[in-house]
Design an enzyme around this catalytic site. Structure first.
Site, short mmCIF file in Angstrom:
data_model
loop_
_atom_site.label_atom_id
_atom_site.label_comp_id
_atom_site.label_asym_id
_atom_site.label_seq_id
_atom_site.Cartn_x
_atom_site.Cartn_y
_atom_site.Cartn_z
N HIS A 78 34.79 68.37 49.33
CA HIS A 78 33.87 67.94 48.27
C HIS A 78 33.65 66.42 48.35
O HIS A 78 32.52 65.95 48.30
CB HIS A 78 34.45 68.33 46.91
CG HIS A 78 33.64 67.90 45.74
ND1 HIS A 78 32.86 68.78 45.03
CD2 HIS A 78 33.50 66.69 45.15
CE1 HIS A 78 32.26 68.10 44.05
NE2 HIS A 78 32.64 66.84 44.11
N GLU A 79 34.74 65.68 48.49
CA GLU A 79 34.62 64.22 48.55
C GLU A 79 33.99 63.77 49.87
O GLU A 79 33.23 62.81 49.89
CB GLU A 79 35.98 63.57 48.32
CG GLU A 79 36.56 63.83 46.94
CD GLU A 79 35.61 63.46 45.80
OE1 GLU A 79 34.90 62.44 45.90
OE2 GLU A 79 35.56 64.21 44.80
N HIS A 82 30.27 63.61 49.72
CA HIS A 82 29.71 62.38 49.14
C HIS A 82 29.49 61.31 50.22
O HIS A 82 28.48 60.61 50.20
CB HIS A 82 30.61 61.81 48.05
CG HIS A 82 30.68 62.67 46.83
ND1 HIS A 82 29.58 62.99 46.07
CD2 HIS A 82 31.74 63.27 46.24
CE1 HIS A 82 29.95 63.76 45.07
NE2 HIS A 82 31.25 63.94 45.14
#
Length: 103
Positions: A78-79, A82
């Site tokens: 998820h990170e 980014h």
């Protein structure tokens, strides 16, 4: 090739800066995700069950390798999204995203 130390196993949550995912399992698992900035929008997202990230920096900016599975693997992916310019809303259906913004 740079030799990296493995992230120490502890009860404290790791602090990781700019990992690069170098290996992911083919097996995916769906789990509900969301963003605090969009509190009413939660949706299931399929991600690799486990994987390995290298080039991560710990709190002391030392290169580390992370072997992760389960929730930690999901958080790293998820990170990492980014860093790649991908947001949670980019991974869900436009219909679901549109319904949330309309309501």
């Amino acid at each position: 090739m740079t030799t990296m130390k493995k992230m120490p196993t502890s009860r404290a949550a790791p602090c990781v800066y700019q990992p690069e995912i170098v290996e992911e399992s083919e097996e995916e698992v769906e789990f509900e995700e969301g963003r605090p900035s969009i509190p009413d929008l939660r949706e299931y997202v399929a991600r690799a069950r486990n994987g390995c990230a290298s080039g991560a920096k710990d709190r002391d900016f030392v290169d580390r390798e992370i072997e992760a599975d389960g929730l930690l693997a999901r958080v790293v992916q998820h990170e990492y999204d980014h860093l790649d310019g991908v947001l949670f809303v980019d991974l869900i259906s436009s219909f679901v995203a549109g319904c949330s913004s309309a309501g």
